[in-house]
Design a protein around this motif. Structure first.
Motif, short mmCIF file in Angstrom:
data_model
loop_
_atom_site.label_atom_id
_atom_site.label_comp_id
_atom_site.label_asym_id
_atom_site.label_seq_id
_atom_site.Cartn_x
_atom_site.Cartn_y
_atom_site.Cartn_z
N ALA A 41 0.83 -1.21 0.00
CA ALA A 41 0.00 0.00 0.00
C ALA A 41 0.86 1.25 0.00
O ALA A 41 1.81 1.37 0.77
N TYR A 42 0.52 2.20 -0.88
CA TYR A 42 1.26 3.45 -0.95
C TYR A 42 0.70 4.51 0.00
O TYR A 42 1.26 5.59 0.13
N SER A 43 -0.40 4.20 0.68
CA SER A 43 -1.05 5.18 1.55
C SER A 43 -0.47 5.20 2.96
O SER A 43 -0.81 6.08 3.76
N VAL A 44 0.38 4.23 3.31
CA VAL A 44 1.00 4.19 4.63
C VAL A 44 2.50 3.97 4.47
O VAL A 44 2.96 3.43 3.45
N ASP A 45 3.26 4.42 5.45
CA ASP A 45 4.70 4.21 5.41
C ASP A 45 5.00 2.78 5.86
O ASP A 45 4.62 2.37 6.96
N ALA A 46 5.66 2.03 5.01
CA ALA A 46 5.90 0.61 5.29
C ALA A 46 7.18 0.17 4.59
O ALA A 46 7.66 0.84 3.67
N PRO A 47 7.77 -0.95 5.01
CA PRO A 47 8.96 -1.47 4.33
C PRO A 47 8.66 -1.74 2.86
O PRO A 47 7.57 -2.18 2.51
N GLN A 79 7.19 -14.31 0.65
CA GLN A 79 8.11 -13.52 1.47
C GLN A 79 9.43 -14.21 1.75
O GLN A 79 10.40 -13.55 2.12
N ALA A 80 9.49 -15.51 1.57
CA ALA A 80 10.70 -16.24 1.96
C ALA A 80 11.83 -16.09 0.96
O ALA A 80 12.98 -16.43 1.28
N SER A 81 11.56 -15.60 -0.25
CA SER A 81 12.62 -15.59 -1.24
C SER A 81 12.41 -14.49 -2.27
O SER A 81 11.32 -13.94 -2.39
N GLY A 82 13.48 -14.22 -3.01
CA GLY A 82 13.39 -13.28 -4.12
C GLY A 82 13.66 -11.85 -3.73
O GLY A 82 13.63 -11.47 -2.55
N PRO A 83 13.94 -10.98 -4.73
CA PRO A 83 14.23 -9.57 -4.47
C PRO A 83 12.99 -8.83 -4.01
O PRO A 83 11.86 -9.17 -4.37
N THR A 84 13.20 -7.81 -3.19
CA THR A 84 12.12 -6.96 -2.72
C THR A 84 12.00 -5.73 -3.63
O THR A 84 12.84 -5.49 -4.50
N ALA A 85 10.95 -4.95 -3.40
CA ALA A 85 10.81 -3.69 -4.13
C ALA A 85 11.98 -2.75 -3.83
O ALA A 85 12.43 -2.02 -4.72
N ALA A 86 12.49 -2.79 -2.61
CA ALA A 86 13.65 -1.97 -2.27
C ALA A 86 14.86 -2.38 -3.10
O ALA A 86 15.64 -1.52 -3.56
N ASP A 87 15.05 -3.67 -3.32
CA ASP A 87 16.16 -4.14 -4.15
C ASP A 87 16.04 -3.58 -5.56
O ASP A 87 17.03 -3.15 -6.17
N VAL A 88 14.83 -3.59 -6.11
CA VAL A 88 14.61 -3.08 -7.46
C VAL A 88 14.90 -1.59 -7.53
O VAL A 88 15.65 -1.11 -8.39
N VAL A 89 14.32 -0.85 -6.63
CA VAL A 89 14.45 0.62 -6.65
C VAL A 89 15.89 1.06 -6.42
O VAL A 89 16.35 2.04 -7.01
N ASN A 90 16.62 0.32 -5.59
CA ASN A 90 17.97 0.75 -5.21
C ASN A 90 19.08 0.21 -6.10
O ASN A 90 20.22 0.70 -6.03
N ARG A 125 18.56 9.50 -8.53
CA ARG A 125 19.24 10.64 -7.90
C ARG A 125 19.12 10.57 -6.37
O ARG A 125 20.11 10.74 -5.66
N GLU A 126 17.94 10.32 -5.87
CA GLU A 126 17.72 10.33 -4.43
C GLU A 126 18.33 9.13 -3.72
O GLU A 126 18.78 9.24 -2.58
N ARG A 127 18.38 7.99 -4.38
CA ARG A 127 18.95 6.81 -3.73
C ARG A 127 20.46 6.94 -3.58
O ARG A 127 21.06 6.26 -2.74
N ALA A 128 21.08 7.77 -4.42
CA ALA A 128 22.53 7.96 -4.33
C ALA A 128 22.90 8.57 -2.98
O ALA A 128 23.98 8.29 -2.43
N ALA A 129 22.01 9.39 -2.45
CA ALA A 129 22.26 10.00 -1.14
C ALA A 129 21.90 9.03 -0.03
O ALA A 129 22.69 8.80 0.90
N THR A 130 20.72 8.46 -0.12
CA THR A 130 20.24 7.50 0.89
C THR A 130 19.36 6.47 0.21
O THR A 130 18.35 6.83 -0.39
N PHE A 139 16.49 3.76 -0.56
CA PHE A 139 15.10 3.70 -0.11
C PHE A 139 14.87 2.42 0.69
O PHE A 139 15.29 1.34 0.28
N THR A 140 14.22 2.57 1.84
CA THR A 140 13.89 1.41 2.67
C THR A 140 12.41 1.31 2.97
O THR A 140 11.88 0.21 3.17
N THR A 141 11.72 2.44 3.01
CA THR A 141 10.28 2.45 3.28
C THR A 141 9.56 3.27 2.22
O THR A 141 10.18 4.01 1.45
N SER A 142 8.24 3.17 2.24
CA SER A 142 7.47 3.71 1.13
C SER A 142 7.24 5.22 1.17
O SER A 142 7.14 5.85 0.12
N ALA A 143 7.14 5.82 2.35
CA ALA A 143 6.74 7.24 2.43
C ALA A 143 7.69 8.15 1.68
O ALA A 143 7.25 9.03 0.91
#
Length: 320
Positions: free
Chosen positions: A122-128, A135-146, A175-180, A182-186
């Motif tokens: 959900a994009y409406s709440v801040d979450a991992p 959940q036990a395997s495979g890349p996460t959305a954070a892996d893709v974005v980063n 650009r933004e991931r170069a600084a920090t 992404f780990t959560t959605s907000a």
């Protein structure tokens, strides 16, 4: 826990799906739910077809645990398998059921996945930034974005999210991931929103909706799995067997439409006075185009608003 989850779980177009599939189960047989979720559709099918059994498939172990509890009343009429739906042939082989009478694939997210914040859908709440259905395997959305390059991110957002500002969003994410990273959605939602021109932010739903869809599809290889499921499901149907698919965006619906159209079309050259048996279509369409939920259902269950339902039936075999 089941009762708490049930409060937000309303199976989409359930009455119509029962209407479409139950004739194939009038004399019993096997119903396969390829995306069991919280078993809303499955319970209705088993209740209205008392001689049928269920083969339930889901990649989400949490959903299977809840479904198992919800289906306990049906006893040995139920067999559940943890698998991705394109693994249908392997599941049926393990179950010892090569041909079945009815199959349903509800391609939407389950209420469990949407409502549990920690799953990250959900994009409406801040979450991992997870978004994995398994959940036990495979890349996460954070892996893709980063880790994905800007060009690849642009392709994913444009292809899977049909996002017209894909290049701007991908550039901003890199650009933004170069600084920090992404780990959560907000924070990611804010970056996406800022990358979209102000005039476009208030049209077409939430600014992050299409990006989240694209990331979810990439993480779970959803279109690849659907491309594998459709021919396998058609092949698994016995004569008179029926397949229904609920899709929720144009990419899925297009694949279903094309698959069903090909299966229900004769392959003989045009102009033949009689179509040879081997060239006759093996299926007929049960729905005219893609059926939509009623306005009343959309009002009662907003998650049904984007649903598209198509169904087909394997014709009885004709002797040559």
């Amino acid at each position: 826990m089941v009762q708490a989850v049930e409060a937000g779980h309303v199976p989409v177009m359930a009455a119509r799906i029962v209407e479409l599939l139950s004739p194939a189960l009038a004399d019993g047989g096997t119903y396969v739910d390829c995306t069991l979720g919280l078993a809303g559709h499955a319970r209705m099918i088993l209740s209205t077809s008392p001689h049928a059994r269920l083969v339930g498939i889901d990649r989400d172990a949490d959903a299977l645990a809840i479904a198992r509890e919800r289906l306990a009343e049906f006893g040995d009429r139920v067999a559940l398998y943890e698998a991705v739906y394109d693994e249908l042939p392997d599941v049926l082989a393990e179950d010892g059921t090569p041909k079945v009478q009815a199959i349903l694939a509800d391609l939407g997210l389950s209420s469990l996945q949407i409502d549990r914040r920690e799953r990250g859908f959900a994009y409406s709440v801040d979450a991992p930034l997870d978004m994995r259905m398994t959940q036990a395997s495979g890349p996460t959305a954070a892996d893709v974005v980063n880790t994905y390059g800007e060009r690849e991110l642009t392709r994913i957002l444009r292809t899977y999210g049909e996002e017209r500002f894909a290049d701007r969003i991908a550039r901003a994410l890199v650009r933004e991931r170069a600084a920090t990273p992404f780990t959560t959605s907000a924070r990611m939602v804010q970056v996406i929103s800022d990358a979209i021109p102000a005039a476009a932010r208030h049209t077409g739903g939430h600014p992050a909706k299409r990006t989240f869809q694209a990331l979810r599809i990439e993480v779970n290889r959803e279109l690849e799995a659907l491309e594998g499921l459709l021919p396998a499901a058609l092949d698994a149907l016995a004569p008179g067997g029926r397949l229904a698919v609920l899709s929720y965006h144009s990419l899925e619906d297009r694949l279903v439409k094309q698959s069903f159209a090909a299966a229900s079309t004769d392959t003989a050259p045009r102009g033949l006075p009689i179509v040879p048996v081997e060239h006759r279509a093996a299926f007929r369409l049960l729905t005219r185009g893609a059926e939509r939920p009623s306005p009343e259902e959309e009002a009662d269950n907003p998650r049904a608003a984007s649903a598209r339902l198509r169904a087909t039936e394997r014709l009885q075999e004709v002797a040559a």
